[in-house]
Design a protein around this motif. Structure first.
Motif, PDB file in Angstrom:
ATOM      1  N   ILE A 142       0.840  -1.205   0.000  1.00 44.84           N
ATOM      2  CA  ILE A 142       0.000   0.000   0.000  1.00 44.84           C
ATOM      3  C   ILE A 142       0.874   1.254   0.000  1.00 44.84           C
ATOM      4  O   ILE A 142       0.581   2.228  -0.703  1.00 44.84           O
ATOM      5  CB  ILE A 142      -0.960  -0.007   1.201  1.00 44.84           C
ATOM      6  CG1 ILE A 142      -1.941  -1.177   1.086  1.00 44.84           C
ATOM      7  CG2 ILE A 142      -1.739   1.310   1.275  1.00 44.84           C
ATOM      8  CD1 ILE A 142      -2.790  -1.420   2.320  1.00 44.84           C
ATOM      9  N   GLU A 143       1.950   1.233   0.754  1.00 50.17           N
ATOM     10  CA  GLU A 143       2.854   2.387   0.785  1.00 50.17           C
ATOM     11  C   GLU A 143       3.508   2.610  -0.574  1.00 50.17           C
ATOM     12  O   GLU A 143       3.698   3.751  -1.002  1.00 50.17           O
ATOM     13  CB  GLU A 143       3.916   2.191   1.870  1.00 50.17           C
ATOM     14  CG  GLU A 143       3.346   2.340   3.286  1.00 50.17           C
ATOM     15  CD  GLU A 143       4.337   1.984   4.381  1.00 50.17           C
ATOM     16  OE1 GLU A 143       5.414   1.425   4.051  1.00 50.17           O
ATOM     17  OE2 GLU A 143       4.046   2.265   5.564  1.00 50.17           O
ATOM     18  N   ALA A 144       3.833   1.517  -1.269  1.00 46.53           N
ATOM     19  CA  ALA A 144       4.411   1.640  -2.614  1.00 46.53           C
ATOM     20  C   ALA A 144       3.395   2.261  -3.571  1.00 46.53           C
ATOM     21  O   ALA A 144       3.747   3.110  -4.406  1.00 46.53           O
ATOM     22  CB  ALA A 144       4.850   0.268  -3.123  1.00 46.53           C
ATOM     23  N   LEU A 145       2.132   1.851  -3.455  1.00 47.08           N
ATOM     24  CA  LEU A 145       1.078   2.440  -4.287  1.00 47.08           C
ATOM     25  C   LEU A 145       0.889   3.921  -3.972  1.00 47.08           C
ATOM     26  O   LEU A 145       0.682   4.733  -4.875  1.00 47.08           O
ATOM     27  CB  LEU A 145      -0.239   1.700  -4.063  1.00 47.08           C
ATOM     28  CG  LEU A 145      -0.356   0.321  -4.703  1.00 47.08           C
ATOM     29  CD1 LEU A 145      -1.649  -0.343  -4.265  1.00 47.08           C
ATOM     30  CD2 LEU A 145      -0.305   0.418  -6.219  1.00 47.08           C
ATOM     31  N   ALA A 146       0.989   4.279  -2.692  1.00 43.96           N
ATOM     32  CA  ALA A 146       0.842   5.684  -2.294  1.00 43.96           C
ATOM     33  C   ALA A 146       1.920   6.549  -2.937  1.00 43.96           C
ATOM     34  O   ALA A 146       1.649   7.678  -3.371  1.00 43.96           O
ATOM     35  CB  ALA A 146       0.893   5.803  -0.772  1.00 43.96           C
ATOM     36  N   ILE A 184      -9.022  -7.014   1.592  1.00 48.39           N
ATOM     37  CA  ILE A 184      -7.794  -6.225   1.475  1.00 48.39           C
ATOM     38  C   ILE A 184      -7.697  -5.572   0.099  1.00 48.39           C
ATOM     39  O   ILE A 184      -7.455  -4.371  -0.023  1.00 48.39           O
ATOM     40  CB  ILE A 184      -6.557  -7.107   1.755  1.00 48.39           C
ATOM     41  CG1 ILE A 184      -6.507  -7.491   3.229  1.00 48.39           C
ATOM     42  CG2 ILE A 184      -5.267  -6.378   1.348  1.00 48.39           C
ATOM     43  CD1 ILE A 184      -5.500  -8.580   3.545  1.00 48.39           C
ATOM     44  N   VAL A 185      -7.893  -6.364  -0.947  1.00 48.49           N
ATOM     45  CA  VAL A 185      -7.807  -5.831  -2.311  1.00 48.49           C
ATOM     46  C   VAL A 185      -8.885  -4.775  -2.531  1.00 48.49           C
ATOM     47  O   VAL A 185      -8.622  -3.708  -3.111  1.00 48.49           O
ATOM     48  CB  VAL A 185      -7.908  -6.968  -3.354  1.00 48.49           C
ATOM     49  CG1 VAL A 185      -8.053  -6.396  -4.767  1.00 48.49           C
ATOM     50  CG2 VAL A 185      -6.680  -7.871  -3.274  1.00 48.49           C
ATOM     51  N   SER A 186     -10.081  -5.035  -2.042  1.00 45.08           N
ATOM     52  CA  SER A 186     -11.183  -4.074  -2.197  1.00 45.08           C
ATOM     53  C   SER A 186     -10.881  -2.775  -1.449  1.00 45.08           C
ATOM     54  O   SER A 186     -11.170  -1.675  -1.948  1.00 45.08           O
ATOM     55  CB  SER A 186     -12.484  -4.684  -1.674  1.00 45.08           C
ATOM     56  OG  SER A 186     -12.808  -5.861  -2.377  1.00 45.08           O
ATOM     57  N   THR A 187     -10.304  -2.888  -0.268  1.00 47.30           N
ATOM     58  CA  THR A 187      -9.948  -1.706   0.532  1.00 47.30           C
ATOM     59  C   THR A 187      -8.890  -0.865  -0.172  1.00 47.30           C
ATOM     60  O   THR A 187      -8.984   0.370  -0.221  1.00 47.30           O
ATOM     61  CB  THR A 187      -9.442  -2.132   1.924  1.00 47.30           C
ATOM     62  OG1 THR A 187     -10.471  -2.851   2.601  1.00 47.30           O
ATOM     63  CG2 THR A 187      -9.025  -0.925   2.761  1.00 47.30           C
ATOM     64  N   PRO A 232      -5.819   8.710   2.810  1.00 48.14           N
ATOM     65  CA  PRO A 232      -6.689   7.527   2.743  1.00 48.14           C
ATOM     66  C   PRO A 232      -5.902   6.224   2.552  1.00 48.14           C
ATOM     67  O   PRO A 232      -6.269   5.192   3.131  1.00 48.14           O
ATOM     68  CB  PRO A 232      -7.584   7.817   1.536  1.00 48.14           C
ATOM     69  CG  PRO A 232      -7.652   9.313   1.498  1.00 48.14           C
ATOM     70  CD  PRO A 232      -6.273   9.764   1.881  1.00 48.14           C
ATOM     71  N   LEU A 233      -4.833   6.271   1.786  1.00 48.35           N
ATOM     72  CA  LEU A 233      -4.001   5.074   1.611  1.00 48.35           C
ATOM     73  C   LEU A 233      -3.229   4.759   2.884  1.00 48.35           C
ATOM     74  O   LEU A 233      -3.077   3.588   3.253  1.00 48.35           O
ATOM     75  CB  LEU A 233      -3.039   5.263   0.433  1.00 48.35           C
ATOM     76  CG  LEU A 233      -3.651   4.991  -0.948  1.00 48.35           C
ATOM     77  CD1 LEU A 233      -2.823   5.618  -2.053  1.00 48.35           C
ATOM     78  CD2 LEU A 233      -3.802   3.491  -1.174  1.00 48.35           C
ATOM     79  N   ILE A 237      -5.173   0.137   8.908  1.00 49.80           N
ATOM     80  CA  ILE A 237      -6.321  -0.719   9.216  1.00 49.80           C
ATOM     81  C   ILE A 237      -6.112  -2.142   8.697  1.00 49.80           C
ATOM     82  O   ILE A 237      -6.428  -3.126   9.383  1.00 49.80           O
ATOM     83  CB  ILE A 237      -7.619  -0.121   8.622  1.00 49.80           C
ATOM     84  CG1 ILE A 237      -7.948   1.212   9.298  1.00 49.80           C
ATOM     85  CG2 ILE A 237      -8.774  -1.097   8.755  1.00 49.80           C
ATOM     86  CD1 ILE A 237      -8.199   1.116  10.789  1.00 49.80           C
ATOM     87  N   VAL A 238      -5.593  -2.251   7.479  1.00 44.69           N
ATOM     88  CA  VAL A 238      -5.366  -3.580   6.891  1.00 44.69           C
ATOM     89  C   VAL A 238      -4.334  -4.357   7.713  1.00 44.69           C
ATOM     90  O   VAL A 238      -4.538  -5.542   8.018  1.00 44.69           O
ATOM     91  CB  VAL A 238      -4.913  -3.448   5.417  1.00 44.69           C
ATOM     92  CG1 VAL A 238      -4.311  -4.753   4.921  1.00 44.69           C
ATOM     93  CG2 VAL A 238      -6.091  -3.043   4.539  1.00 44.69           C
TER      94      VAL A 238
END
Length: 199
Positions: free
Chosen positions: A89-93, A157-160, A176-177, A183-184
């Motif tokens: 998620i951090e990489a996507l952010a 997880i994927v949906s979140t 949000p990310l 949370i995840v």
């Protein structure tokens, strides 16, 4: 070594993927793809006889592979399932932020725009999401969850993540990310701890 024709096909697919991310599927014309890829005019129908739909499917498949690779890399480098999810998620952010919030998930874009219009594109998107859910579930199962629970949690997880990317782009803020990552990771740790107690 890849042939010149294959390199052109790859360039067209990569260009389609980038343009979907910035302009949407409907807003991406074939002429724009040709120009972006610096490809010969007849090359799209040579490599993709079914035109834009076929090129769209290829772009979705490429996006699926890219994120699947990210999941695999974070799973190897991170210390556990929660850390792997947080790292992904951090990489996507970073990707979203560095693009000035212009880049998001092309799979969600195509799903929202074309899911009801093209069964072929809808199926390609469903396959892409499945290619992310399956390895995530496998990682959770390897960390101690039963198969059914791992599958259910992986889907959440994927949906979140998908939702957090969209909200981050709308707000032009990676918070949000970041919240999704917290949370995840917390949810994964809770589920794994619970599974350890019940075994």
């Amino acid at each position: 070594m890849a042939s010149k024709g294959n390199l052109t096909k790859v360039r067209l697919t990569e260009s389609m993927l980038q343009l979907i991310q910035t302009s949407g599927y409907s807003g991406t014309g074939l002429n724009a793809v040709i120009e972006h890829a610096a490809a010969p005019k007849g090359s799209i129908y040579f490599h993709f006889p079914d035109g834009k739909e076929g090129l769209g499917v290829a772009a979705v498949e490429l996006a699926a592979k890219q994120f699947e690779t990210l999941i695999a890399e974070t799973a190897v480098s991170a210390g556990g399932a929660a850390e792997a999810a947080r790292a992904a998620i951090e990489a996507l952010a970073i990707i979203v932020s560095e693009s000035n919030f212009r880049l998001g998930c092309p799979v969600s874009v195509v799903t929202l725009e074309m899911g009801a219009e093209s069964e072929r594109l809808r199926q390609a998107c469903a396959t892409a999401f499945e290619s992310w859910i399956t390895p995530t579930a496998a990682l959770l199962e390897a960390n101690g969850l039963r198969a059914a629970e791992a599958r259910s949690l992986a889907t959440v997880i994927v949906s979140t993540i998908e939702g957090a990317v969209i909200v981050s782009r709308a707000m032009q803020d990676t918070q949000p990310l970041a919240s999704a990552a917290d949370i995840v990771a917390e949810l994964i740790n809770q589920r794994l701890e619970s599974a350890g107690r019940t075994r």
